[in-house]
Motif scaffolding. Structure first.
Motif, PDB file in Angstrom:
ATOM      1  N   VAL A  23       1.110  -1.239   0.227  1.00  0.00           N
ATOM      2  CA  VAL A  23       0.010  -0.118  -0.184  1.00  0.00           C
ATOM      3  C   VAL A  23       1.346   1.119   0.161  1.00  0.00           C
ATOM      4  N   GLY A  24       1.257   1.317  -1.133  1.00  0.00           N
ATOM      5  CA  GLY A  24       2.554   2.982  -1.208  1.00  0.00           C
ATOM      6  C   GLY A  24       3.713   2.906  -0.466  1.00  0.00           C
ATOM      7  N   GLU A  44      -0.152  10.178  -3.423  1.00  0.00           N
ATOM      8  CA  GLU A  44      -1.721  10.238  -2.754  1.00  0.00           C
ATOM      9  C   GLU A  44      -0.761  11.026  -1.735  1.00  0.00           C
ATOM     10  N   TYR A  62      -5.986   7.367  -3.459  1.00  0.00           N
ATOM     11  CA  TYR A  62      -5.522   5.592  -4.223  1.00  0.00           C
ATOM     12  C   TYR A  62      -6.561   5.227  -3.592  1.00  0.00           C
ATOM     13  N   GLU A  80      -1.106   1.539  -5.494  1.00  0.00           N
ATOM     14  CA  GLU A  80       0.431   1.908  -5.147  1.00  0.00           C
ATOM     15  C   GLU A  80       0.619   2.856  -6.393  1.00  0.00           C
ATOM     16  N   ASP A 110      -5.183   3.723   2.809  1.00  0.00           N
ATOM     17  CA  ASP A 110      -3.448   4.069   2.835  1.00  0.00           C
ATOM     18  C   ASP A 110      -3.987   3.790   5.075  1.00  0.00           C
ATOM     19  N   LYS A 123      -0.838   4.073   7.792  1.00  0.00           N
ATOM     20  CA  LYS A 123      -0.773   5.528   8.118  1.00  0.00           C
ATOM     21  C   LYS A 123      -0.706   5.003   9.647  1.00  0.00           C
ATOM     22  N   ALA A 153       4.066   2.776   6.509  1.00  0.00           N
ATOM     23  CA  ALA A 153       3.781   3.514   5.540  1.00  0.00           C
ATOM     24  C   ALA A 153       5.016   4.635   5.025  1.00  0.00           C
ATOM     25  N   PHE A 178       4.842   7.958  -0.283  1.00  0.00           N
ATOM     26  CA  PHE A 178       3.350   8.758  -0.163  1.00  0.00           C
ATOM     27  C   PHE A 178       3.824   9.977   0.219  1.00  0.00           C
TER      28      PHE A 178
END
Length: 726
Positions: free
Chosen positions: A30-31, A70, A76, A97, A208, A212, A217, A394
């Protein structure tokens, strides 16, 4: 990204995250990028690219590649929602992503052949594109199942990530993807009937949030590469000054400092860690050449703007006969409005990581302008753009700051890497002081407005002169966005004013100063909305008309403006009595093809102070993708706009910015945030932007509330801390 890239995260934290995320939650990608190298990912077979935007893994996860950055706005999730809807996926299997830097595949359709995020265009320019991508991938999966099962494709259904046939045969996306990708995509696909949407219009969980919330992240500040050096750059204290000479003896004596190099924007100190780089930078002795530097202060510049406003400018809009209308008017009302320079001040300051050798370069950044940054980095490194790989991570906020056409922080990182001949990866970090005192700003503006009123209280003439710097002049966007000397971003929100006024003139004086400027969340509407909406309330007060009633009368030809105005007024209880000491004001504005009306309630304090207690917003942004994200973005826009409403902007004395960090360039604190209600207009129109349109109406709505209750006029931002009761 190289296999050595990782987050400095304790092993126990990584284990907790993996146990919590699993393969069907927010998951492994996820990034952030260390997860694909864990044992689970290594054991899995390679995923399949269904098209440029959709990747399906054997474990049945579907990754949506986002061509947009993002930076907290929820893009996202929004983009992945569009794909999941047409794909008929299960939301639990969806990941997202950042896409590679490749304008041929991932260009912003609103910008032309450029990959980048801005202008609240992410959802709007991707809507049709991603619906077709999702529907095409679905059709290929169905075709693969039909071939494998020897059944007609029309008999196959797809629901929540499972492909099924009435015979009882079932398969997951992951089981079908490899074969599906070998098939010829259909020339045309049938898009889903909006009446059957399962995700669009619903508040699905953000992709995200878990990463986060758990600290896993990956932002640029988290990237660590073997042997990496941290660089801080000493820039000139005056805009336009250059290095004349420098002595690095004391800087090099600081423990941890490895090298000191000069680049085009100043002198960089490279060290083994941030603190050593900071101390080394403080020890530099630099003599500056200030021959071409900007040495004026903001008061002097504003005085020049005010003189310019007394003269006609270049026409941005002209309708009717403005001179004749003023000559026949029963009354003429005039007002001027002033707006300071503003910094973006994102929570994560500018930063990038660069590796470089003769064969190419690789950059890690919360990159907002991939194509521009790729080209500018290639230019300074002597490479072709395709030799510069950009990993988009991110970003901890931007508000426009990371999207600048000279790629300032990316170019500086590349120049430093080149100056040390690529001997080590370089992480360039701007401190917040660096950006607030030497960055790029929302321009300072001065507005002069004049209205002619007939004997019945109707507005028969409207003249609006705007004075300020061009954001676009001298950039690659100038040929498209500057026409006949008019920078569209300077006059947006004014030149397209929706009110039915028969004689109208909007004029622009574009100024030049040494202060670097840049778009700031909602761009020109940050000042045009205030000037036009506050002036309209001044006219309403002078002609003894209700502000909402006056707007309704002027918006009969603009149903979407009128729709949000009526909804906000209804939900706020416009016209109903307020408790003593409570004031109410309204503003309505269109920006980025979205329509927002806001009603602000202000509470007066006995000592003359005041507080914004409640804001009711109505939003028409076309088809709502995710109502929770829309509400969050409007709330965020209101908070951002309130900062500029009640907190001082930037001031400059003798060419030097006087503020430096959050202690003297304040932003709204959580206890100052009002209660916010967001009401979304149902719509079948294509979706439009929502990251920025919530910002412009809040300042004029607050000013109009104060004006209604105090009978004073408020013509400059920020608004005063204390007011006198009527």
């Amino acid at each position: 990204m190289t296999d050595q890239t990782k987050i400095a995260l304790p092993a126990t934290s990584r284990r907790r995250f993996l146990q919590g995320a699993g393969a069907t939650s927010l998951g492994l990608v996820v990034g952030f990028h260390w997860a694909p190298r864990n044992a689970m990912a290594q054991a899995a077979a390679a995923p399949t690219m269904m098209n440029a935007f959709i990747r399906i893994a054997p474990d049945n996860t579907v990754t949506v590649l986002s061509k947009h950055l993002e930076m907290g706005q929820g893009v996202y999730t929004g983009l992945a929602t569009i794909v999941a809807e047409e794909l008929d996926a299960d939301w639990a299997q969806i990941r997202a992503e950042g896409a590679p830097a490749d304008a041929k595949l991932y260009n912003n359709l609103a910008f032309g052949p450029v990959q980048g995020t801005g202008g609240s265009t992410a959802i709007a320019n991707s809507w049709d594109q991603l619906r077709k991508a999702g529907a095409t991938a679905r059709a290929l999966l169905v075709a693969a199942a039909a071939e494998q099962w020897k059944v007609p494709a029309a008999e196959i259904t797809v629901n929540k990530g499972v492909v099924s046939h009435k015979s009882g045969k079932k398969a997951s996306f992951g089981q079908l993807a490899a074969n599906a990708a070998t098939m010829t995509p259909p020339a045309e696909v049938q898009l889903k009937d909006p009446a059957k949407f399962q995700y669009i219009g619903k508040s699905v969980a953000r992709l995200d949030s878990r990463a986060k919330s758990t600290g896993t992240a990956q932002f640029t500040i988290d990237v660590k590469l073997p042997g990496m050096l941290t660089a801080l750059l000493q820039r000139a204290p005056l805009f336009g000054a250059t290095v004349k000479s420098f002595d690095a003896t004391k800087a090099k004596a600081v423990p941890g400092v490895v090298d000191v190099v000069q680049i085009s924007n100043g002198v960089a100190v490279l060290a083994k860690n941030f603190w050593a780089a900071k101390l080394g930078r403080e020890a530099l002795a630099i003599e500056w050449d200030e021959t071409n530097a900007e040495k004026r202060g903001t008061e002097q510049i504003l005085a020049e703007y005010k003189e310019l406003a007394k003269k006609p400018g270049l026409p941005a809009r002209k309708e009717g006969n403005i001179e004749e209308a003023f000559a026949k008017a029963a009354k003429v009302i005039e007002a001027t409005y002033d707006f300071p320079y503003l910094a973006h001040a994102p929570m994560e300051p500018l930063d990038c990581v660069v590796t470089y050798d003769a064969n190419g370069a690789e950059i890690w950044a919360g990159d907002q302008f991939q194509t521009i940054d790729q080209m500018n980095a290639a230019r300074v490194l002597g490479l072709k753009p395709e030799q510069v790989k950009i990993n988009t991570l991110f970003a901890g906020g931007s508000f426009g700051r990371r999207a600048n056409t000279v790629s300032d922080y990316i170019v500086e990182g590349a120049e430093i890497a080149k100056a040390i001949e690529g001997r080590a990866p370089v992480k360039l970090i701007w401190t917040r002081e660096d950006d607030i005192q030497g960055g790029r700003y929302r321009p300072m503006y001065h507005h002069a407005l004049k209205a002619g009123i007939d004997a019945q209280g109707n507005i028969v003439a409207w003249q609006h002169r705007i004075v300020g710097q061009s954001i676009i002049a001298g950039t690659p966007f100038e040929p498209v966005m500057v026409k006949d000397g008019i920078d569209h971003t300077s006059v947006e929100g004014a030149a397209n004013l929706p009110y039915a006024i028969p004689n109208m003139s909007v004029e622009l004086h574009t100024t030049k100063t040494g202060v670097p400027v840049l778009w700031w969340r909602s761009v020109g509407s940050t000042h045009t909305a205030f000037a036009t909406e506050v002036f309209l309330d001044e006219i309403a007060a002078e002609t003894k008309q209700d502000p909402v009633a006056l707007r309704r009368k002027l918006l009969t030809r603009h149903p979407r403006h009128l729709g949000v105005l009526n909804l906000a007024a209804e939900k706020a209880g416009w016209g109903k009595p307020l408790a003593k000491g409570r004031l109410r004001g309204v503003a309505v504005h269109e920006s980025f093809n979205s329509f927002v009306a806001e009603v602000a309630e202000v509470v007066l304090q006995p000592d003359g102070g005041w507080k914004v207690d409640r804001v009711v917003a109505a939003v028409d942004c076309g088809t709502p993708i995710n109502p929770n994200i829309i509400r969050a973005q409007v709330e965020s826009g209101i908070g951002f706009g309130l900062s500029a409403t009640i907190k001082p902007g930037l001031s400059m004395k003798d060419g030097r910015i006087e503020q430096s960090n959050f202690h003297d360039y304040e932003v709204l604190r959580i206890h100052e945030m009002p209660k916010v209600e967001v009401h979304i207009v149902p719509s079948k129109e294509k979706p439009t932007g929502i990251g920025e349109p919530g910002t412009p109406p809040v300042a004029p709505a607050v000013a109009n509330a104060l004006m209604a209750g105090t009978k004073q006029v408020f013509r400059a931002l920020p608004l005063p801390e204390a007011v006198k009761s009527a």
